[in-house]
Design a protein around this motif. Structure first.
Motif, PDB file in Angstrom:
ATOM      1  N   VAL A   1       0.861  -1.184   0.000  1.00 49.08           N
ATOM      2  CA  VAL A   1       0.000   0.000   0.000  1.00 49.08           C
ATOM      3  C   VAL A   1       0.898   1.236   0.000  1.00 49.08           C
ATOM      4  N   THR A   2       0.701   2.111  -0.975  1.00 51.38           N
ATOM      5  CA  THR A   2       1.483   3.351  -1.071  1.00 51.38           C
ATOM      6  C   THR A   2       0.543   4.543  -0.903  1.00 51.38           C
ATOM      7  N   TRP A   3       0.928   5.436   0.023  1.00 51.81           N
ATOM      8  CA  TRP A   3       0.166   6.647   0.320  1.00 51.81           C
ATOM      9  C   TRP A   3       1.042   7.821  -0.097  1.00 51.81           C
ATOM     10  N   ALA A   4       0.619   8.567  -1.106  1.00 50.72           N
ATOM     11  CA  ALA A   4       1.449   9.638  -1.669  1.00 50.72           C
ATOM     12  C   ALA A   4       0.732  10.979  -1.600  1.00 50.72           C
ATOM     13  N   MET A   5       1.537  12.048  -1.590  1.00 44.03           N
ATOM     14  CA  MET A   5       0.999  13.413  -1.556  1.00 44.03           C
ATOM     15  C   MET A   5       1.832  14.287  -2.481  1.00 44.03           C
ATOM     16  N   GLU A   6       1.168  15.155  -3.234  1.00 43.70           N
ATOM     17  CA  GLU A   6       1.881  16.066  -4.119  1.00 43.70           C
ATOM     18  C   GLU A   6       1.080  17.356  -4.272  1.00 43.70           C
ATOM     19  N   GLY A   7       1.799  18.434  -4.575  1.00 40.80           N
ATOM     20  CA  GLY A   7       1.117  19.711  -4.730  1.00 40.80           C
ATOM     21  C   GLY A   7       2.079  20.819  -5.103  1.00 40.80           C
ATOM     22  N   LYS A   8       1.557  22.024  -5.170  1.00 35.20           N
ATOM     23  CA  LYS A   8       2.362  23.199  -5.514  1.00 35.20           C
ATOM     24  C   LYS A   8       2.608  24.022  -4.255  1.00 35.20           C
ATOM     25  N   GLN A   9       3.704  24.793  -4.293  1.00 31.51           N
ATOM     26  CA  GLN A   9       4.054  25.646  -3.162  1.00 31.51           C
ATOM     27  C   GLN A   9       4.099  27.114  -3.616  1.00 31.51           C
ATOM     28  N   ASP A  10       3.238  27.956  -3.017  1.00 38.17           N
ATOM     29  CA  ASP A  10       3.350  29.396  -3.262  1.00 38.17           C
ATOM     30  C   ASP A  10       4.375  29.981  -2.287  1.00 38.17           C
ATOM     31  N   PHE A  11       4.564  31.276  -2.315  1.00 37.90           N
ATOM     32  CA  PHE A  11       5.607  31.882  -1.476  1.00 37.90           C
ATOM     33  C   PHE A  11       5.340  31.649   0.004  1.00 37.90           C
ATOM     34  N   VAL A  12       4.060  31.742   0.407  1.00 37.63           N
ATOM     35  CA  VAL A  12       3.722  31.535   1.824  1.00 37.63           C
ATOM     36  C   VAL A  12       4.053  30.112   2.246  1.00 37.63           C
ATOM     37  N   SER A  13       3.728  29.142   1.379  1.00 36.00           N
ATOM     38  CA  SER A  13       4.031  27.740   1.688  1.00 36.00           C
ATOM     39  C   SER A  13       5.540  27.524   1.778  1.00 36.00           C
ATOM     40  N   LYS A  14       6.280  28.122   0.861  1.00 38.95           N
ATOM     41  CA  LYS A  14       7.741  28.005   0.889  1.00 38.95           C
ATOM     42  C   LYS A  14       8.307  28.613   2.166  1.00 38.95           C
ATOM     43  N   LEU A  15       7.761  29.765   2.571  1.00 38.43           N
ATOM     44  CA  LEU A  15       8.221  30.418   3.799  1.00 38.43           C
ATOM     45  C   LEU A  15       7.961  29.520   5.005  1.00 38.43           C
ATOM     46  N   PHE A  16       6.765  28.930   5.044  1.00 39.52           N
ATOM     47  CA  PHE A  16       6.405  28.053   6.157  1.00 39.52           C
ATOM     48  C   PHE A  16       7.343  26.851   6.226  1.00 39.52           C
ATOM     49  N   THR A  17       7.571  26.198   5.087  1.00 39.73           N
ATOM     50  CA  THR A  17       8.406  24.993   5.090  1.00 39.73           C
ATOM     51  C   THR A  17       9.877  25.328   5.337  1.00 39.73           C
ATOM     52  N   THR A  18      10.310  26.519   4.935  1.00 41.67           N
ATOM     53  CA  THR A  18      11.689  26.925   5.195  1.00 41.67           C
ATOM     54  C   THR A  18      11.925  27.067   6.700  1.00 41.67           C
ATOM     55  N   ILE A  19      10.937  27.604   7.385  1.00 42.03           N
ATOM     56  CA  ILE A  19      11.074  27.834   8.836  1.00 42.03           C
ATOM     57  C   ILE A  19      10.761  26.561   9.630  1.00 42.03           C
ATOM     58  N   MET A  20       9.670  25.866   9.248  1.00 41.50           N
ATOM     59  CA  MET A  20       9.177  24.749  10.056  1.00 41.50           C
ATOM     60  C   MET A  20       9.679  23.388   9.578  1.00 41.50           C
ATOM     61  N   GLY A  21      10.234  23.320   8.392  1.00 43.68           N
ATOM     62  CA  GLY A  21      10.633  22.035   7.832  1.00 43.68           C
ATOM     63  C   GLY A  21       9.749  21.672   6.660  1.00 43.68           C
ATOM     64  N   SER A  22      10.208  20.767   5.805  1.00 41.34           N
ATOM     65  CA  SER A  22       9.474  20.409   4.592  1.00 41.34           C
ATOM     66  C   SER A  22       8.150  19.743   4.932  1.00 41.34           C
ATOM     67  N   ILE A  23       7.249  19.758   3.949  1.00 40.82           N
ATOM     68  CA  ILE A  23       5.964  19.089   4.124  1.00 40.82           C
ATOM     69  C   ILE A  23       6.170  17.599   4.366  1.00 40.82           C
ATOM     70  N   GLU A  24       7.155  17.017   3.695  1.00 38.57           N
ATOM     71  CA  GLU A  24       7.442  15.595   3.906  1.00 38.57           C
ATOM     72  C   GLU A  24       7.909  15.342   5.331  1.00 38.57           C
ATOM     73  N   THR A  25       8.769  16.220   5.859  1.00 36.26           N
ATOM     74  CA  THR A  25       9.267  16.065   7.230  1.00 36.26           C
ATOM     75  C   THR A  25       8.118  16.116   8.227  1.00 36.26           C
ATOM     76  N   GLU A  26       7.156  17.010   7.958  1.00 35.27           N
ATOM     77  CA  GLU A  26       6.025  17.171   8.865  1.00 35.27           C
ATOM     78  C   GLU A  26       4.993  16.053   8.697  1.00 35.27           C
ATOM     79  N   THR A  27       4.735  15.644   7.454  1.00 33.94           N
ATOM     80  CA  THR A  27       3.614  14.748   7.168  1.00 33.94           C
ATOM     81  C   THR A  27       4.026  13.292   7.012  1.00 33.94           C
ATOM     82  N   GLY A  28       5.254  13.039   6.558  1.00 32.68           N
ATOM     83  CA  GLY A  28       5.704  11.660   6.335  1.00 32.68           C
ATOM     84  C   GLY A  28       5.494  10.740   7.525  1.00 32.68           C
ATOM     85  N   PRO A  29       5.892  11.155   8.750  1.00 33.95           N
ATOM     86  CA  PRO A  29       5.674  10.281   9.911  1.00 33.95           C
ATOM     87  C   PRO A  29       4.195   9.973  10.156  1.00 33.95           C
ATOM     88  N   ASN A  30       3.313  10.929   9.825  1.00 30.65           N
ATOM     89  CA  ASN A  30       1.881  10.671   9.971  1.00 30.65           C
ATOM     90  C   ASN A  30       1.413   9.610   8.981  1.00 30.65           C
TER      91      ASN A  30
END
Length: 339
Positions: free
Chosen positions: A134-163
């Motif tokens: 079973v493979t659970w995948a996620m993909e999407g686009k990043q606007d400037f706000v999303s890039k700013l958030f992930t730069t400070i808080m960590g990548s979306i994969e880092t945050e969501t992968g463990p979940n």
């Protein structure tokens, strides 16, 4: 004053440099997590495809079980959705965009609070020697706000992968537990109506009995197909001898009349007359048949029942091809008794 200007200048340079750094981060993201689960793809697909099942394995709902959940009238398949609202989870919605039965599910996840964003979710179910990957995948686009958030808080994969990993682990545990359910019921004494049956006899050991049954049923069905004979019920096994390391069994299918068998054929026809029987029903994996037989024989002993000379038999009421969960397989055991 000069020092203050220098500080402002350095701060401006930092802001400009940091903004450029954020802006040049990838415009898209994608990641996935996989887990091989010892279960049929159809069973896993059914679980994931029904949003009513999501609270049982969702890693986010686990974090805030009291969150408010709202479901569409249809919770399964294309167009189905559910939404959530909570102090920890914020607000959002998950919608099924398309499905390929037992193979894949495509979803859209939309966040509305505390921020707005959306991404694509893709599930795939790939049969393997060990079960289903079973493979659970996620993909999407990043606007400037999303890039700013992930730069400070960590990548979306880092945050969501463990979940995702936690969710797949919970899905594995739930499916495994569900498949292991079984129930044995001693139905009591009744009457078996009698029937003819086509069969093939062989001997087997505990290590190869399932394979031998499969071969015999296959041979009988091939014979019936070649001769235009229609089965009159579900597959059955008559046990001529039942010893731990030596089982002699006849596997076959009931028919509504006696049929002539060509000379030299390894297929035979038999008849079980109308007779008094003790009936037991197993609901669950065939692995539990030994427990069902043990319970049946204990009942015979405890109630001083006497077996007749007719051989005991099993009838496999459900077709596993139509019931992916072994917990739903029904087997009936019949022990002929003296009148």
């Amino acid at each position: 004053m000069k020092a203050f200007k220098y500080i402002l200048l350095l701060l401006l340079v930092f802001i400009i440099g940091f903004s450029i750094y954020v802006a040049v981060q990838p415009n898209e993201f994608s990641f996935d997590r996989s887990r091989t689960i010892n279960a049929p793809a159809s069973l896993l697909y059914q679980k994931v495809n029904d949003y009513k099942e999501w609270p049982s394995f969702s890693p986010w709902i686990e974090q805030e079980p009291e969150a408010s959940l709202t479901y569409s009238d249809k919770t399964i398949g294309e167009g189905a959705f559910y939404s959530w609202k909570g102090e920890i989870l914020g607000e959002g919605k998950m919608t099924t965009k398309s499905t390929e039965v037992n193979k894949s599910i495509k979803q859209l996840i939309e966040f509305t609070a505390p921020f707005e964003a959306h991404s694509d979710i893709n599930w795939t179910f790939e049969p393997s020697d060990e079960g289903t990957t079973v493979t659970w995948a996620m993909e999407g686009k990043q606007d400037f706000v999303s890039k700013l958030f992930t730069t400070i808080m960590g990548s979306i994969e880092t945050e969501t992968g463990p979940n995702f990993e936690r969710g797949l682990f919970k899905l594995d545990s739930l499916i495994t537990e569900d498949m292991a359910r079984y129930n044995i019921e001693i139905n009591g004494i009744s009457e078996y109506g009698g029937s003819f049956y086509l069969f093939k006899t062989t001997n087997a050991k505990s290590t190869n009995i399932s394979a031998k049954m499969g071969e015999n049923f296959g041979a009988v069905m091939q014979f019936m197909g070649s001769n235009g004979i229609v089965p009159y019920g579900m597959p059955m096994t008559v046990y001529n001898t039942m010893e731990e390391n030596n089982v002699i069994m006849s596997n076959g299918l009931p028919v509504n009349e006696r049929h002539s068998i060509p000379d030299g054929s390894d297929i035979s026809i038999g008849y079980i007359p109308k007779t008094k029987v003790l009936k037991t029903t197993l609901l669950g994996n065939y692995n539990y048949l030994s427990k069902a037989w043990e319970a049946t024989m204990d009942h015979i002993k405890e109630n001083n029942l006497v077996q007749s000379e007719l051989k005991p038999f099993e009838i496999y009421v459900t077709d596993p091809g139509n019931f992916p969960n072994p917990a739903d397989w029904k087997t009936e055991i019949y022990i002929p008794l003296e009148e």
